[in-house]
Scaffold this motif. Sequence first.
Motif, PDB file in Angstrom:
ATOM      1  N   LEU A  78       0.824  -1.211   0.000  1.00 43.40           N
ATOM      2  CA  LEU A  78       0.000   0.000   0.000  1.00 43.40           C
ATOM      3  C   LEU A  78       0.853   1.255   0.000  1.00 43.40           C
ATOM      4  O   LEU A  78       0.521   2.242  -0.674  1.00 43.40           O
ATOM      5  CB  LEU A  78      -0.926  -0.001   1.222  1.00 43.40           C
ATOM      6  N   LEU A  79       1.947   1.220   0.748  1.00 39.08           N
ATOM      7  CA  LEU A  79       2.851   2.373   0.760  1.00 39.08           C
ATOM      8  C   LEU A  79       3.416   2.625  -0.631  1.00 39.08           C
ATOM      9  O   LEU A  79       3.506   3.783  -1.081  1.00 39.08           O
ATOM     10  CB  LEU A  79       3.981   2.141   1.759  1.00 39.08           C
ATOM     11  N   ALA A  80       3.780   1.552  -1.339  1.00 36.71           N
ATOM     12  CA  ALA A  80       4.287   1.695  -2.700  1.00 36.71           C
ATOM     13  C   ALA A  80       3.212   2.277  -3.630  1.00 36.71           C
ATOM     14  O   ALA A  80       3.494   3.154  -4.461  1.00 36.71           O
ATOM     15  CB  ALA A  80       4.768   0.348  -3.223  1.00 36.71           C
ATOM     16  N   ILE A  81       1.968   1.800  -3.482  1.00 37.27           N
ATOM     17  CA  ILE A  81       0.876   2.309  -4.321  1.00 37.27           C
ATOM     18  C   ILE A  81       0.626   3.781  -4.037  1.00 37.27           C
ATOM     19  O   ILE A  81       0.397   4.588  -4.958  1.00 37.27           O
ATOM     20  CB  ILE A  81      -0.403   1.478  -4.084  1.00 37.27           C
ATOM     21  N   ILE A  82       0.685   4.167  -2.767  1.00 37.62           N
ATOM     22  CA  ILE A  82       0.465   5.568  -2.400  1.00 37.62           C
ATOM     23  C   ILE A  82       1.574   6.452  -2.960  1.00 37.62           C
ATOM     24  O   ILE A  82       1.314   7.558  -3.461  1.00 37.62           O
ATOM     25  CB  ILE A  82       0.370   5.705  -0.865  1.00 37.62           C
ATOM     26  N   VAL A  83       2.820   5.970  -2.895  1.00 36.81           N
ATOM     27  CA  VAL A  83       3.938   6.742  -3.459  1.00 36.81           C
ATOM     28  C   VAL A  83       3.746   6.928  -4.961  1.00 36.81           C
ATOM     29  O   VAL A  83       3.947   8.029  -5.502  1.00 36.81           O
ATOM     30  CB  VAL A  83       5.271   6.041  -3.156  1.00 36.81           C
ATOM     31  N   VAL A  84       3.329   5.860  -5.648  1.00 33.19           N
ATOM     32  CA  VAL A  84       3.080   5.958  -7.089  1.00 33.19           C
ATOM     33  C   VAL A  84       1.948   6.948  -7.366  1.00 33.19           C
ATOM     34  O   VAL A  84       2.016   7.740  -8.320  1.00 33.19           O
ATOM     35  CB  VAL A  84       2.744   4.566  -7.660  1.00 33.19           C
ATOM     36  N   ALA A  85       0.894   6.924  -6.524  1.00 28.07           N
ATOM     37  CA  ALA A  85      -0.236   7.827  -6.731  1.00 28.07           C
ATOM     38  C   ALA A  85       0.159   9.278  -6.489  1.00 28.07           C
ATOM     39  O   ALA A  85      -0.304  10.182  -7.199  1.00 28.07           O
ATOM     40  CB  ALA A  85      -1.392   7.432  -5.816  1.00 28.07           C
ATOM     41  N   VAL A  86       1.002   9.521  -5.491  1.00 32.70           N
ATOM     42  CA  VAL A  86       1.408  10.902  -5.169  1.00 32.70           C
ATOM     43  C   VAL A  86       2.333  11.458  -6.248  1.00 32.70           C
ATOM     44  O   VAL A  86       2.199  12.615  -6.676  1.00 32.70           O
ATOM     45  CB  VAL A  86       2.076  10.950  -3.788  1.00 32.70           C
ATOM     46  N   PHE A  87       3.280  10.631  -6.686  1.00 34.22           N
ATOM     47  CA  PHE A  87       4.253  11.072  -7.705  1.00 34.22           C
ATOM     48  C   PHE A  87       3.930  10.403  -9.040  1.00 34.22           C
ATOM     49  O   PHE A  87       4.813   9.857  -9.711  1.00 34.22           O
ATOM     50  CB  PHE A  87       5.674  10.737  -7.260  1.00 34.22           C
ATOM     51  N   ASP A  88       2.651  10.442  -9.434  1.00 29.75           N
ATOM     52  CA  ASP A  88       2.197   9.696 -10.602  1.00 29.75           C
ATOM     53  C   ASP A  88       2.897  10.097 -11.887  1.00 29.75           C
ATOM     54  O   ASP A  88       3.278   9.236 -12.699  1.00 29.75           O
ATOM     55  CB  ASP A  88       0.681   9.831 -10.756  1.00 29.75           C
ATOM     56  N   GLU A  89       3.118  11.383 -12.092  1.00 30.38           N
ATOM     57  CA  GLU A  89       3.731  11.825 -13.345  1.00 30.38           C
ATOM     58  C   GLU A  89       5.180  11.354 -13.465  1.00 30.38           C
ATOM     59  O   GLU A  89       5.689  11.189 -14.573  1.00 30.38           O
ATOM     60  CB  GLU A  89       3.663  13.347 -13.437  1.00 30.38           C
ATOM     61  N   ALA A  90       5.847  11.135 -12.330  1.00 29.51           N
ATOM     62  CA  ALA A  90       7.232  10.650 -12.379  1.00 29.51           C
ATOM     63  C   ALA A  90       7.291   9.174 -12.773  1.00 29.51           C
ATOM     64  O   ALA A  90       8.297   8.710 -13.313  1.00 29.51           O
ATOM     65  CB  ALA A  90       7.907  10.858 -11.025  1.00 29.51           C
ATOM     66  N   PHE A  91       6.228   8.420 -12.497  1.00 30.27           N
ATOM     67  CA  PHE A  91       6.211   6.989 -12.798  1.00 30.27           C
ATOM     68  C   PHE A  91       5.526   6.675 -14.128  1.00 30.27           C
ATOM     69  O   PHE A  91       5.672   5.572 -14.648  1.00 30.27           O
ATOM     70  CB  PHE A  91       5.511   6.212 -11.678  1.00 30.27           C
ATOM     71  N   ALA A  92       4.749   7.612 -14.666  1.00 28.82           N
ATOM     72  CA  ALA A  92       4.033   7.367 -15.919  1.00 28.82           C
ATOM     73  C   ALA A  92       4.953   7.611 -17.107  1.00 28.82           C
ATOM     74  O   ALA A  92       5.518   8.704 -17.238  1.00 28.82           O
ATOM     75  CB  ALA A  92       2.812   8.276 -16.002  1.00 28.82           C
ATOM     76  N   PRO A  93       5.112   6.616 -17.983  1.00 28.29           N
ATOM     77  CA  PRO A  93       5.998   6.810 -19.142  1.00 28.29           C
ATOM     78  C   PRO A  93       5.511   7.882 -20.104  1.00 28.29           C
ATOM     79  O   PRO A  93       6.311   8.555 -20.751  1.00 28.29           O
ATOM     80  CB  PRO A  93       5.999   5.428 -19.823  1.00 28.29           C
ATOM     81  N   GLN A  94       4.178   8.037 -20.211  1.00 26.53           N
ATOM     82  CA  GLN A  94       3.618   8.998 -21.149  1.00 26.53           C
ATOM     83  C   GLN A  94       2.489   9.767 -20.470  1.00 26.53           C
ATOM     84  O   GLN A  94       2.061   9.430 -19.369  1.00 26.53           O
ATOM     85  CB  GLN A  94       3.076   8.285 -22.402  1.00 26.53           C
ATOM     86  N   ALA A  95       2.006  10.782 -21.150  1.00 27.61           N
ATOM     87  CA  ALA A  95       0.834  11.497 -20.661  1.00 27.61           C
ATOM     88  C   ALA A  95      -0.387  10.593 -20.745  1.00 27.61           C
ATOM     89  O   ALA A  95      -0.450   9.677 -21.584  1.00 27.61           O
ATOM     90  CB  ALA A  95       0.613  12.771 -21.467  1.00 27.61           C
ATOM     91  N   ALA A  96      -1.361  10.825 -19.882  1.00 25.87           N
ATOM     92  CA  ALA A  96      -2.515   9.925 -19.795  1.00 25.87           C
ATOM     93  C   ALA A  96      -3.308   9.865 -21.098  1.00 25.87           C
ATOM     94  O   ALA A  96      -3.819   8.809 -21.476  1.00 25.87           O
ATOM     95  CB  ALA A  96      -3.433  10.373 -18.655  1.00 25.87           C
ATOM     96  N   ASN A  97      -3.395  10.990 -21.817  1.00 25.34           N
ATOM     97  CA  ASN A  97      -4.231  11.039 -23.015  1.00 25.34           C
ATOM     98  C   ASN A  97      -3.417  11.208 -24.299  1.00 25.34           C
ATOM     99  O   ASN A  97      -3.959  11.628 -25.324  1.00 25.34           O
ATOM    100  CB  ASN A  97      -5.243  12.179 -22.883  1.00 25.34           C
ATOM    101  N   ALA A  98      -2.116  10.888 -24.229  1.00 23.67           N
ATOM    102  CA  ALA A  98      -1.275  10.946 -25.436  1.00 23.67           C
ATOM    103  C   ALA A  98      -1.673   9.811 -26.381  1.00 23.67           C
ATOM    104  O   ALA A  98      -1.555   8.630 -26.031  1.00 23.67           O
ATOM    105  CB  ALA A  98       0.193  10.841 -25.049  1.00 23.67           C
TER     106      ALA A  98
END
Length: 311
Positions: free
Chosen positions: A49-69
């Motif tokens: 859960l801590l890992a999921i929360i970190v990913v959710a907080v810093f989502d743009e750092a973990f996402a390879p692309q923009a959500a709607n690209a």
Amino acid sequence: MTALPTPGATPAAPPPGAPVSFKPARPRWRETLGLLARNPTAATAALVLLAIIVVAVFDEAFAPQAANAQDIANRLQPPSADHPFGTDDLGRDILSRVVLGASVSLTVGFLSVGLALVGGTLIGLLAGFYGRWVDDVLMRIMDMLFAFPAVLLAIAIVAIRDPGTFNTILAIAIVYVPIFARVTRASVLGVREEVYVRASRSVGASDLRLLTRHVLPNAAPPIIVQTSISLAFAVLAEAALSFLGLGTQPPNPSWGLMLAEGRGYIDLAWWLAFFPGIAIVITVLCFNLLGDGLRDVLDPRQRTLMAGGGR
């Protein structure tokens, strides 16, 4: 020369007037975390859960692309090195949308449960502490809300106020207020007659002091467990409302909305619904496992057994 104490001998009492040192008691929260860490299932769930929360907080750092690209030339591509979770019907990267959807799902879950926690705990405190007509009025209102199926009540509230993330948070919060109120009231009824509460009242302590310093802290363990379990169901409720088109609206990513979008391609592109579905399953499972671990740690009888090594 000072004589060394004999091994195994009882130490002599300090002379009169000498300062006596007391070892401070271990804070309860540290003891609770220590017992929780000794539960491998709950500890693993907490780390995930801590890992999921970190990913959710810093989502743009973990996402390879923009959500709607969009990349129409690579639409409906299966999982690969370039797109680990594949692409959807518009060529959008599924991994990026799952990561960015975590922020939406957890935000709705935490805010809705937070509102329900505050409102339900306050109602339960007042009803359980004062009793009589206060208890009757408040709990009958809670019973009316509790009589409606949770998902149907949430759907009705969102349908009345129009779909959207804010209304989803409000609907889920209203649904869970009666649950927190009933849990808090039951816990307060057992605490308000304890000796330390009566002693504080006898020396003139105000109701506010009794509630904040004595009743609420000792009634908190069941509320904490209920919070963890409610977070799991809040994530499910948000996914259900988004799946029905009443929650998060496109093009914003949401796990439930991604399930709805991938439903029509389940035979052609299984990954569209598989990965957001797995994200929901893992998150809900971890919240439930953490809640089970907290219940064991915060239960006085189980706590004694765990602290004594299970003897």
